[in-house]
Design a protein around this motif. Structure first.
Motif, mmCIF file in Angstrom:
data_model
loop_
_atom_site.group_PDB
_atom_site.id
_atom_site.type_symbol
_atom_site.label_atom_id
_atom_site.label_comp_id
_atom_site.label_asym_id
_atom_site.label_seq_id
_atom_site.Cartn_x
_atom_site.Cartn_y
_atom_site.Cartn_z
ATOM 1 N N LYS A 60 57.627 -47.667 -12.631
ATOM 2 C CA LYS A 60 57.866 -48.930 -13.330
ATOM 3 C C LYS A 60 57.456 -50.051 -12.383
ATOM 4 O O LYS A 60 57.248 -49.825 -11.197
ATOM 5 N N GLY A 61 57.349 -51.241 -12.936
ATOM 6 C CA GLY A 61 57.074 -52.387 -12.096
ATOM 7 C C GLY A 61 55.613 -52.777 -12.032
ATOM 8 O O GLY A 61 54.803 -52.380 -12.850
ATOM 9 N N SER A 62 55.310 -53.546 -11.008
ATOM 10 C CA SER A 62 54.009 -54.184 -10.831
ATOM 11 C C SER A 62 52.891 -53.200 -10.509
ATOM 12 O O SER A 62 53.108 -52.174 -9.870
ATOM 13 N N THR A 63 51.694 -53.574 -10.915
ATOM 14 C CA THR A 63 50.516 -52.769 -10.593
ATOM 15 C C THR A 63 50.249 -52.723 -9.092
ATOM 16 O O THR A 63 49.525 -51.845 -8.626
ATOM 17 N N VAL A 64 50.836 -53.636 -8.335
ATOM 18 C CA VAL A 64 50.681 -53.605 -6.882
ATOM 19 C C VAL A 64 51.317 -52.337 -6.304
ATOM 20 O O VAL A 64 50.978 -51.907 -5.202
ATOM 21 N N GLY A 65 52.186 -51.694 -7.072
ATOM 22 C CA GLY A 65 52.778 -50.427 -6.652
ATOM 23 C C GLY A 65 51.728 -49.382 -6.310
ATOM 24 O O GLY A 65 51.928 -48.544 -5.427
ATOM 25 N N PRO A 89 50.071 -45.633 -15.607
ATOM 26 C CA PRO A 89 48.914 -46.019 -14.795
ATOM 27 C C PRO A 89 49.215 -46.419 -13.350
ATOM 28 O O PRO A 89 48.381 -46.210 -12.478
ATOM 29 N N ILE A 90 50.376 -46.997 -13.079
ATOM 30 C CA ILE A 90 50.659 -47.484 -11.723
ATOM 31 C C ILE A 90 50.691 -46.338 -10.723
ATOM 32 O O ILE A 90 49.975 -46.345 -9.722
#
Length: 131
Positions: A60-65, A89-90
């Motif tokens: 979960k969370g930001s694509t920066v993951g 996708p992350i």
């Protein structure tokens, strides 16, 4: 026991399981310098995934993951392999960029079968999890 699954990022990895039935955010949730979960609200808080087989429902969370996972690989703190119930996708992108073997959609409910520290092999070439 051998469990079939879908291949996300090719490769093979094995090690002790670190498991949680809660999704994990790598950005702000994991310290890439140590591989330790730093999100105080996550059940794995304070535990390192470095060199282990991470089993989670997904991310979960930001694509920066994705870049956090990549940085973990560069730092030598990444998991040996990742198993998700349903990859998003992350984490999938991060695993592919980092060269971490990753699978999802296991044909069995791993949260009923696996437990912490159990040795598991992820074969993301043949699409198998070996317990």
């Amino acid at each position: 026991m051998e469990i079939s699954c879908r291949i996300i990022s090719r490769g093979r990895g094995k090690g002790p399981v670190i498991i949680s039935d809660k999704p994990l955010s790598f950005l702000g949730g994991v310290d890439p310098g140590t591989g330790t979960v730093i999100d105080p609200r996550h059940p794995l808080h304070g535990r390192s995934m470095s060199g282990k087989v991470l089993v989670i429902p997904g991310g979960k969370g930001s694509t920066v993951g994705s870049y956090v996972i990549f940085q973990m690989s560069k730092n030598g703190t990444a998991p040996a392999a990742i198993i998700c119930s349903n990859a998003e996708p992350i984490i999938a992108t991060g695993a592919i960029m980092a060269g971490i073997p990753m699978v999802d959609r296991p044909e069995a409910d791993l949260f009923q079968i696996l437990e912490d520290s159990l040795e598991v092999e992820v074969d993301a070439v043949e699409g198998k999890i070996r317990v």
